[in-house]
Design a protein around this motif. Structure first.
Motif, PDB file in Angstrom:
ATOM      1  N   GLY A 261      27.920  40.602  38.339  1.00  0.00           N
ATOM      2  CA  GLY A 261      29.293  40.484  38.642  1.00  0.00           C
ATOM      3  C   GLY A 261      30.318  41.458  39.310  1.00  0.00           C
ATOM      4  N   ALA A 262      29.772  42.559  39.694  1.00  0.00           N
ATOM      5  CA  ALA A 262      30.370  43.942  39.892  1.00  0.00           C
ATOM      6  C   ALA A 262      31.158  43.386  41.316  1.00  0.00           C
ATOM      7  CB  ALA A 262      29.455  44.875  40.391  1.00  0.00           C
ATOM      8  N   SER A 263      32.454  44.005  41.468  1.00  0.00           N
ATOM      9  CA  SER A 263      33.501  43.596  42.415  1.00  0.00           C
ATOM     10  C   SER A 263      33.443  45.006  43.517  1.00  0.00           C
ATOM     11  CB  SER A 263      34.594  43.485  42.117  1.00  0.00           C
ATOM     12  OG  SER A 263      35.255  44.378  41.437  1.00  0.00           O
ATOM     13  N   ARG A 277      28.526  53.964  40.262  1.00  0.00           N
ATOM     14  CA  ARG A 277      29.449  53.317  39.240  1.00  0.00           C
ATOM     15  C   ARG A 277      29.870  51.768  39.781  1.00  0.00           C
ATOM     16  NH1 ARG A 277      30.793  57.707  36.116  1.00  0.00           N
ATOM     17  NH2 ARG A 277      30.992  59.644  37.359  1.00  0.00           N
ATOM     18  N   ALA A 278      29.963  51.048  38.867  1.00  0.00           N
ATOM     19  CA  ALA A 278      30.394  49.582  39.385  1.00  0.00           C
ATOM     20  C   ALA A 278      31.387  49.101  38.632  1.00  0.00           C
ATOM     21  CB  ALA A 278      29.130  48.660  38.750  1.00  0.00           C
ATOM     22  N   ARG A 279      32.422  48.503  39.314  1.00  0.00           N
ATOM     23  CA  ARG A 279      33.703  48.177  39.047  1.00  0.00           C
ATOM     24  C   ARG A 279      33.369  46.629  38.631  1.00  0.00           C
ATOM     25  NH1 ARG A 279      38.752  49.835  38.612  1.00  0.00           N
ATOM     26  NH2 ARG A 279      38.396  51.371  40.482  1.00  0.00           N
ATOM     27  N   ILE A 280      33.105  46.437  37.034  1.00  0.00           N
ATOM     28  CA  ILE A 280      32.897  44.850  36.659  1.00  0.00           C
ATOM     29  C   ILE A 280      33.968  44.338  35.796  1.00  0.00           C
ATOM     30  CG2 ILE A 280      31.277  43.482  35.095  1.00  0.00           C
ATOM     31  CD1 ILE A 280      29.473  45.743  35.494  1.00  0.00           C
ATOM     32  N   ASP A 281      34.797  43.433  36.380  1.00  0.00           N
ATOM     33  CA  ASP A 281      35.912  42.777  35.738  1.00  0.00           C
ATOM     34  C   ASP A 281      36.970  43.815  35.653  1.00  0.00           C
ATOM     35  OD1 ASP A 281      34.747  40.274  35.582  1.00  0.00           O
ATOM     36  OD2 ASP A 281      33.846  40.814  33.326  1.00  0.00           O
ATOM     37  N   GLY A 282      37.254  44.690  36.468  1.00  0.00           N
ATOM     38  CA  GLY A 282      38.181  45.611  36.714  1.00  0.00           C
ATOM     39  C   GLY A 282      37.799  46.962  35.972  1.00  0.00           C
ATOM     40  N   VAL A 283      36.819  47.115  35.289  1.00  0.00           N
ATOM     41  CA  VAL A 283      36.600  48.536  34.590  1.00  0.00           C
ATOM     42  C   VAL A 283      35.172  49.356  35.116  1.00  0.00           C
ATOM     43  CG1 VAL A 283      35.904  49.451  32.513  1.00  0.00           C
ATOM     44  CG2 VAL A 283      37.449  47.495  32.403  1.00  0.00           C
ATOM     45  N   LEU A 284      35.469  50.657  35.340  1.00  0.00           N
ATOM     46  CA  LEU A 284      34.122  51.111  35.999  1.00  0.00           C
ATOM     47  C   LEU A 284      33.326  51.559  34.772  1.00  0.00           C
ATOM     48  CD1 LEU A 284      35.855  53.743  38.489  1.00  0.00           C
ATOM     49  CD2 LEU A 284      34.311  51.773  39.082  1.00  0.00           C
ATOM     50  N   ASN A 346      32.265  53.843  49.137  1.00  0.00           N
ATOM     51  CA  ASN A 346      32.549  52.856  48.362  1.00  0.00           C
ATOM     52  C   ASN A 346      32.362  51.546  48.921  1.00  0.00           C
ATOM     53  OD1 ASN A 346      33.850  54.694  46.726  1.00  0.00           O
ATOM     54  ND2 ASN A 346      35.954  54.238  46.860  1.00  0.00           N
ATOM     55  N   LEU A 347      31.807  50.551  48.180  1.00  0.00           N
ATOM     56  CA  LEU A 347      31.264  49.330  48.737  1.00  0.00           C
ATOM     57  C   LEU A 347      31.963  48.267  48.027  1.00  0.00           C
ATOM     58  CD1 LEU A 347      27.380  50.078  48.618  1.00  0.00           C
ATOM     59  CD2 LEU A 347      29.146  50.192  50.622  1.00  0.00           C
ATOM     60  N   SER A 562      33.157  38.820  30.026  1.00  0.00           N
ATOM     61  CA  SER A 562      32.668  38.137  31.024  1.00  0.00           C
ATOM     62  C   SER A 562      33.664  37.298  31.892  1.00  0.00           C
ATOM     63  CB  SER A 562      31.573  37.174  30.605  1.00  0.00           C
ATOM     64  OG  SER A 562      31.063  36.494  31.657  1.00  0.00           O
ATOM     65  N   GLY A 563      34.207  37.959  33.119  1.00  0.00           N
ATOM     66  CA  GLY A 563      35.042  37.321  33.809  1.00  0.00           C
ATOM     67  C   GLY A 563      36.382  37.760  33.439  1.00  0.00           C
ATOM     68  N   ARG A 564      37.403  37.316  34.227  1.00  0.00           N
ATOM     69  CA  ARG A 564      38.932  37.753  33.862  1.00  0.00           C
ATOM     70  C   ARG A 564      39.908  36.734  34.201  1.00  0.00           C
ATOM     71  NH1 ARG A 564      40.495  43.277  37.298  1.00  0.00           N
ATOM     72  NH2 ARG A 564      39.369  42.118  39.160  1.00  0.00           N
ATOM     73  N   ILE A 565      40.895  36.544  33.393  1.00  0.00           N
ATOM     74  CA  ILE A 565      41.921  35.757  33.294  1.00  0.00           C
ATOM     75  C   ILE A 565      43.049  36.110  33.984  1.00  0.00           C
ATOM     76  CG2 ILE A 565      43.197  34.216  31.620  1.00  0.00           C
ATOM     77  CD1 ILE A 565      41.220  35.055  29.746  1.00  0.00           C
ATOM     78  N   PRO A 566      43.809  35.448  34.782  1.00  0.00           N
ATOM     79  CA  PRO A 566      44.895  35.802  35.646  1.00  0.00           C
ATOM     80  C   PRO A 566      46.151  35.411  34.658  1.00  0.00           C
ATOM     81  CG  PRO A 566      44.023  33.647  36.544  1.00  0.00           C
ATOM     82  CD  PRO A 566      43.118  34.236  35.467  1.00  0.00           C
ATOM     83  N   LEU A 567      47.023  36.594  34.814  1.00  0.00           N
ATOM     84  CA  LEU A 567      48.271  36.412  34.189  1.00  0.00           C
ATOM     85  C   LEU A 567      49.407  36.245  35.365  1.00  0.00           C
ATOM     86  CD1 LEU A 567      48.113  38.657  31.160  1.00  0.00           C
ATOM     87  CD2 LEU A 567      47.556  36.394  31.191  1.00  0.00           C
ATOM     88  N   TYR A 568      50.422  35.208  35.180  1.00  0.00           N
ATOM     89  CA  TYR A 568      51.606  35.520  36.092  1.00  0.00           C
ATOM     90  C   TYR A 568      52.944  35.793  35.506  1.00  0.00           C
ATOM     91  CZ  TYR A 568      47.878  33.971  39.370  1.00  0.00           C
ATOM     92  OH  TYR A 568      46.817  33.792  40.133  1.00  0.00           O
ATOM     93  N   GLU A 569      53.863  36.373  36.284  1.00  0.00           N
ATOM     94  CA  GLU A 569      55.097  36.380  35.899  1.00  0.00           C
ATOM     95  C   GLU A 569      55.949  36.031  37.104  1.00  0.00           C
ATOM     96  OE1 GLU A 569      56.631  39.961  33.387  1.00  0.00           O
ATOM     97  OE2 GLU A 569      57.194  40.665  35.267  1.00  0.00           O
TER      98      GLU A 569
END
Length: 625
Positions: A261-263, A277-284, A346-347, A562-569
């Motif tokens: 699930g790398a972005s 290095r892979a960015r997975i759920d925002g973390v490298l 970068n990919l 596993s995955g990410r949750i969006p937060l809004y303001e």
């Protein structure tokens, strides 16, 4: 380790100068390249430059001094021709100071340039004439007499012969016009005085291959190694095996990225390997290593598929590679840029289906969605969509534009990189290298007379001027980098937006953040300490609910999340907010007033997710709300 943290004059991102590369604008007087917006500060104000050098550590000043005092024009020419980066030149100049070698020899020995690049520059310096072979007819009989094999071995090709009263002259194209041995042999073989002229190796080889295809050969009496034919066959087989190995490495790389699930993937050359290095759920994370011997072939393949210039290693480039996996359409956005250790790539892996969500599917609650729908229905004004990098603001913008386009509104977007094509939206992609810069994109957008204009990466004074000018007659949606919705308002003012006009134009301000979702298959109960409870500042009711921590299992690849949750303001500007905006109030003052009017801050939103067991206290504290 040395650090010198500065704020980019252009995008306001903070970065360590020592980890950034020197630009190639002027090798004698370079500045540093921002890793976020890829702009150097050659165009920054004199005040910014003065402050930069006033606070710069001595080591940085020494680097600049080494470059500015160099009297060798070779390095300057190579940098300006994009054959060499300024950082590579700096390393070579330091080596030259130690060994006293010629700069060209050092550059070739350190694998910074190819020998043919050096030969081309030396030819220019010695005023050797050049010849353009692309539209030139070559005398095949001359090649026949000199020998095709010899021409291939020495990268030469005799082009034409001219008979003079007392002598004959033969023009010979050479990748290295200073190769005296090749010139003397050709003169002896052809019985003619040779006029050496420079031509790129690839142009020479193109003509030689065409002649070989026509059956032109010729036998040269120059020494040829025994078993040359067998060696050529072996070399061809080795090349085919190497190509297959490169394809396999690239396919495995993408397969692993999709599985985890790398972005994003970051390919970083090191001394003995290429680190991935892979960015997975925002973390490298360090995903794997690729053997050093595959670096050149793998990078060349990526650049070829993305239609980039394989030779331009000192210049940032960007391109796209569409591909499919299990019937899902993806796009690989390729970006190359120079670093002190060599070229990095970068990919970014885009799942187009994930970017085209409906507006009610992106995670807004019913109140936030109602506010956004109401603001987007306005005929004019300004909507601000904000958030730090890598927190999903493009998804929100695409979903919003898709919804408005379905309503029949005429929409134009200005994007640095178009991530997905939207039916019914005119998308203008800024391509500075092709002469279509931001100013031309803005001018083109306004000529289209849109009802809605969406500006991605809103970090430019020119953008602020345009938005301020047109928001009286069209609806402007601006994406800006800010850590909260109340910080986004002063950020707009800092870009030159008049506070009074901003207060009048403002229709909605939203900020978003993505936090990692704790794996529901392996999460463990957490017994919080008193200190942790104090930091979380949970209500009495929330303290009764269980808290969880990440563990790691096969389903989440042992990451624990596993995955990410969006937060809004979301701030719907009431009169009090407009008055504070006009008065240039601070973000803290704006937040206090917005909270009194019912604002659910990002921090409060995240704590709710912690209490629900969807994320962890670790994620809340890491986000720094």
């Amino acid at each position: 380790m040395l650090e010198y943290i500065i704020q980019c004059w252009n995008c306001l991102g903070e970065f360590d100068v020592f980890s950034a590369v020197w630009c190639g604008c002027d090798p004698k007087n370079p500045t540093k390249l921002c890793p976020f917006c890829l702009n150097c500060f050659c165009s920054a104000s004199a005040e910014y430059k003065s402050l930069f050098w006033k606070n710069a550590p001595p080591q940085l000043a020494e680097e600049k001094s080494t470059l500015s005092k160099s009297k060798d024009l070779l390095g300057d020419m190579l940098v300006r021709m994009k054959k060499l980066t300024t950082d590579q030149l700096l390393n070579a100049l330091r080596q030259q100071k130690l060994t006293g070698e010629k700069l060209g020899e050092i550059l070739v020995r350190m694998n910074f340039i190819e020998q043919e690049d050096l030969d081309a520059i030396l030819a220019q310096q010695q005023r050797v004439l050049s010849i353009d072979l692309k539209n030139k007819k070559v005398d095949a009989s001359l090649v026949q007499n000199l020998g095709l094999d010899y021409c291939f071995q020495h990268n030469v090709i005799p082009v034409e012969r001219e008979t003079m009263p007392n002598k004959t002259l033969t023009t010979m194209a050479m990748s290295n016009p200073t190769d005296v041995g090749a010139i003397e042999w050709a003169q002896k073989r052809l019985g003619s005085q040779i006029v050496p002229m420079y031509s790129p190796k690839e142009d020479i080889l193109a003509h030689l291959n065409a002649l070989r295809a026509q059956g032109i050969g010729g036998i040269s009496t120059a020494p040829v190694p025994e078993g040359a034919g067998a060696a050529a066959d072996a070399a061809a087989a080795a090349a085919a095996a190497a190509e297959a190995k490169t394809k396999t490495a690239m396919n495995n790389l993408l397969a692993t990225a999709l599985q985890t699930g790398a972005s994003d993937l970051h390919l970083e050359p090191a001394a003995s390997e290429v680190i991935v290095r892979a960015r997975i759920d925002g973390v490298l994370f360090k995903m794997q290593s690729i053997p050093k011997e595959l670096e050149d072939a793998l990078f060349a393949r990526l650049k070829s598929l993305a239609k980039l210039n394989a030779q331009a290693r000192g210049l940032p480039q960007s391109g796209k590679i569409p591909f499919k996996s299990s019937a899902t359409e993806y796009e690989l956005q390729v970006q190359t840029f120079p670093t002190p250790g060599g070229e990095s790539i970068n990919l970014k892996i885009l799942d187009k289906g994930q970017l085209l969500k409906k507006l009610d599917e992106i995670g807004l609650n019913s109140v936030e969605l109602t506010y956004l729908m109401s603001a987007s229905a306005e005929a004019q004004g300004l909507i601000i969509v904000s958030g730090p990098l890598f927190n999903g603001t493009p998804t929100t913008l695409y979903s919003l534009m898709q919804q408005m386009a379905a309503q029949g509104r005429r929409i134009v977007s200005i994007e640095n990189t178009t991530q997905v094509l939207l039916p019914g939206v005119t998308q203008l992609e800024v391509r500075r290298e092709d002469g279509f810069g931001l100013d031309k994109a803005i001018s083109a957008a306004m000529n289209l007379e849109p009802q809605v204009i969406c500006m991605f990466d809103f970090n430019d004074i020119e953008m602020a001027k345009t938005a301020q000018k047109v928001a009286n007659s069209v609806l402007v949606i601006a994406e800006i980098d800010a850590r909260s919705s109340t910080m986004a308002i002063p950020a707009m003012v800092n870009l030159g937006y008049s506070p009074q006009t901003l207060a009048h134009h403002l229709r909605l301000v939203m900020n978003q953040r993505l936090v990692r979702k704790v794996c529901q298959h392996c999460k463990e109960r957490l017994e919080p300490s008193d200190e942790l409870l104090k930091k979380l500042d949970l209500s009495e009711e929330a303290r009764k609910l269980p808290l969880y921590k990440a563990k790691g299992c096969a389903r989440c690849h042992n990451i624990g999340y596993s995955g990410r949750i969006p937060l809004y303001e979301v701030i719907y500007p009431v009169d009090a907010i407009r008055q504070l905006t006009e008065a240039k109030a601070s973000a803290a003052e704006l937040e206090r007033e917005a909270t009194r009017n019912g604002l659910l801050t990002l921090g409060q939103n995240c704590l709710n997710k912690v209490s629900e067991g969807l994320t962890t206290p670790e994620e809340y504290l890491k986000a720094g709300f």
